[in-house]
Design an enzyme around this catalytic site. Structure first.
Site, mmCIF file in Angstrom:
data_model
loop_
_atom_site.group_PDB
_atom_site.id
_atom_site.type_symbol
_atom_site.label_atom_id
_atom_site.label_comp_id
_atom_site.label_asym_id
_atom_site.label_seq_id
_atom_site.Cartn_x
_atom_site.Cartn_y
_atom_site.Cartn_z
ATOM 1 N N ASP A 129 2.998 -2.880 8.196
ATOM 2 C CA ASP A 129 1.991 -2.754 7.141
ATOM 3 C C ASP A 129 0.977 -1.667 7.512
ATOM 4 O O ASP A 129 0.804 -1.336 8.687
ATOM 5 C CB ASP A 129 1.263 -4.098 6.967
ATOM 6 C CG ASP A 129 0.498 -4.198 5.646
ATOM 7 O OD1 ASP A 129 0.528 -3.242 4.846
ATOM 8 O OD2 ASP A 129 -0.128 -5.248 5.414
ATOM 9 N N GLY A 130 0.300 -1.144 6.518
ATOM 10 C CA GLY A 130 -0.769 -0.162 6.714
ATOM 11 C C GLY A 130 -2.096 -0.854 6.983
ATOM 12 O O GLY A 130 -2.157 -2.068 7.198
ATOM 13 N N ALA A 131 -3.165 -0.058 6.968
ATOM 14 C CA ALA A 131 -4.516 -0.611 7.161
ATOM 15 C C ALA A 131 -5.530 0.379 6.603
ATOM 16 O O ALA A 131 -5.217 1.558 6.403
ATOM 17 C CB ALA A 131 -4.790 -0.869 8.638
ATOM 18 N N THR B 296 1.166 3.710 2.249
ATOM 19 C CA THR B 296 1.900 3.989 3.486
ATOM 20 C C THR B 296 3.109 3.053 3.596
ATOM 21 O O THR B 296 4.217 3.478 3.942
ATOM 22 C CB THR B 296 0.976 3.820 4.715
ATOM 23 O OG1 THR B 296 -0.284 4.440 4.448
ATOM 24 C CG2 THR B 296 1.581 4.454 5.949
ATOM 25 N N GLY C 176 0.822 -1.212 0.000
ATOM 26 C CA GLY C 176 0.000 0.000 0.000
ATOM 27 C C GLY C 176 0.850 1.252 0.000
ATOM 28 O O GLY C 176 2.088 1.190 0.058
ATOM 29 N N LYS D 117 -7.768 6.793 9.447
ATOM 30 C CA LYS D 117 -8.072 5.343 9.464
ATOM 31 C C LYS D 117 -8.655 4.876 10.802
ATOM 32 O O LYS D 117 -9.109 3.741 10.919
ATOM 33 C CB LYS D 117 -6.800 4.544 9.160
ATOM 34 C CG LYS D 117 -6.039 4.949 7.905
ATOM 35 C CD LYS D 117 -6.784 4.577 6.662
ATOM 36 C CE LYS D 117 -6.035 4.861 5.371
ATOM 37 N NZ LYS D 117 -4.846 4.105 5.147
ATOM 38 N N GLU E 85 -0.898 -10.700 3.151
ATOM 39 C CA GLU E 85 -0.628 -9.856 4.323
ATOM 40 C C GLU E 85 -0.931 -10.626 5.611
ATOM 41 O O GLU E 85 -0.162 -10.573 6.581
ATOM 42 C CB GLU E 85 -1.466 -8.579 4.257
ATOM 43 C CG GLU E 85 -1.017 -7.634 3.146
ATOM 44 C CD GLU E 85 -1.959 -6.463 2.909
ATOM 45 O OE1 GLU E 85 -1.516 -5.492 2.290
ATOM 46 O OE2 GLU E 85 -3.124 -6.506 3.334
HETATM 47 C C1 5RP Z 1 -3.450 -3.525 1.015
HETATM 48 C C2 5RP Z 1 -3.740 -3.022 2.368
HETATM 49 C C3 5RP Z 1 -3.227 -1.670 2.732
HETATM 50 O O1 5RP Z 1 -2.429 -1.783 3.858
HETATM 51 C C4 5RP Z 1 -4.377 -0.762 3.003
HETATM 52 O O2 5RP Z 1 -5.214 -0.741 1.867
HETATM 53 C C5 5RP Z 1 -3.912 0.670 3.324
HETATM 54 O O3 5RP Z 1 -3.351 1.235 2.170
HETATM 55 P P1 5RP Z 1 -2.763 2.704 2.139
HETATM 56 O O4 5RP Z 1 -1.531 2.697 2.991
HETATM 57 O O5 5RP Z 1 -2.478 2.939 0.683
HETATM 58 O O6 5RP Z 1 -3.815 3.646 2.668
HETATM 59 O O7 5RP Z 1 -4.360 -3.645 3.185
HETATM 60 O O8 5RP Z 1 -4.082 -4.745 0.767
#
Ligand code: 5RP
Length: 221
Positions: free
Chosen positions: A85-87, A35, A33, A125, A107
């Site tokens: 990881d992001g969310a 982030t 993603g 978020k 993930e």
């Molecule tokens: C990808 C994800 C990402 O972590 C989620 O969509 C957040 O994305 P971003 O950092 O672009 O807002 O779960 O499958």
């Protein structure tokens, strides 16, 4: 400070959080993603301090390799010290909705393999109750109708993410109108539908720490 800058601050905070623990043997798990992309770019500056990464998507693998970072197959490593990881949504119990980028299954696998899951998000978020963001569900293509009907039975409104195929060759149903008051229960129920590969609720395995970047700095949940 705009959302892009908040994402960058969350990514930098993750590097600051993990850097003291990096050793020449450390394997870092990396999500997917925008982030996480910023985290990958920050991680590149310390690539001499750890061994390699395990990645949750083709896109992240390509970005890591472009920085000269070694990416290993999950089956080739014994231990992942930390996964970053992001969310798409985060609640106060560090339970998440993920999968906006469609990488939710890998993930979840890499997160489950790691000693610690560090989630990085901007303030937008954070929610009281998960479900404002449509819940991504990865589905075996031939089961699309069967799974969609079961999701309607659970009170959701599934929408096929047309033109999108996951790295695993499957489709995504984005489920609207779910008010997820019991995330672990719903995660298990959806995963129990025949044809579902996995769903984007991370509750059975929530993040260990969430770094939230907002107007007044980075805070921890
Ligand atoms: C990808 C994800 C990402 O972590 C989620 O969509 C957040 O994305 P971003 O950092 O672009 O807002 O779960 O499958």
């Amino acid at each position: 400070m705009d959302q892009a800058e908040q994402k960058r601050r969350a990514a930098d905070a993750a590097l600051e959080y993990i850097e003291p623990r990096l050793t020449p043997n450390t394997i870092v798990g990396v999500g997917t993603g925008s982030t996480t992309n910023l985290f990958i770019d920050a991680l590149a500056a310390v690539r001499h301090k750890f061994d390699a990464c395990v990645s949750s998507s083709v896109a992240s693998t390509e970005r890591l390799q472009a920085h000269g970072i070694t990416v290993l197959d999950l089956n080739a490593v014994d231990r992942i010290e930390v996964y970053v990881d992001g969310a798409d949504e985060v609640n106060a119990d560090r339970q998440l909705i993920k999968g906006g980028g469609g990488a939710l299954t890998r993930e979840k696998i890499v997160a489950a393999s790691a000693d610690e899951f560090v989630c990085i998000v901007d303030e937008s978020k954070v929610v009281d109750v998960l479900g404002r963001y449509p819940l991504p569900v990865e589905v075996i293509p031939m089961a699309r109708g069967l799974v969609a009907r079961a999701l309607v039975g659970l009170g959701g409104s599934p929408e096929w993410r047309q033109g999108f195929t996951t790295d695993n060759g499957n489709i995504i149903l984005d489920v609207h109108e779910l008010k997820i008051t019991h995330p672990a229960d719903l995660e298990a129920r959806i995963n129990n539908i025949v044809g579902v590969v996995t769903n984007g609720i991370f509750a059975a395995q929530a993040a260990h720490v969430v770094l939230v970047a907002g107007q007044s700095g980075v805070r921890r949940i």
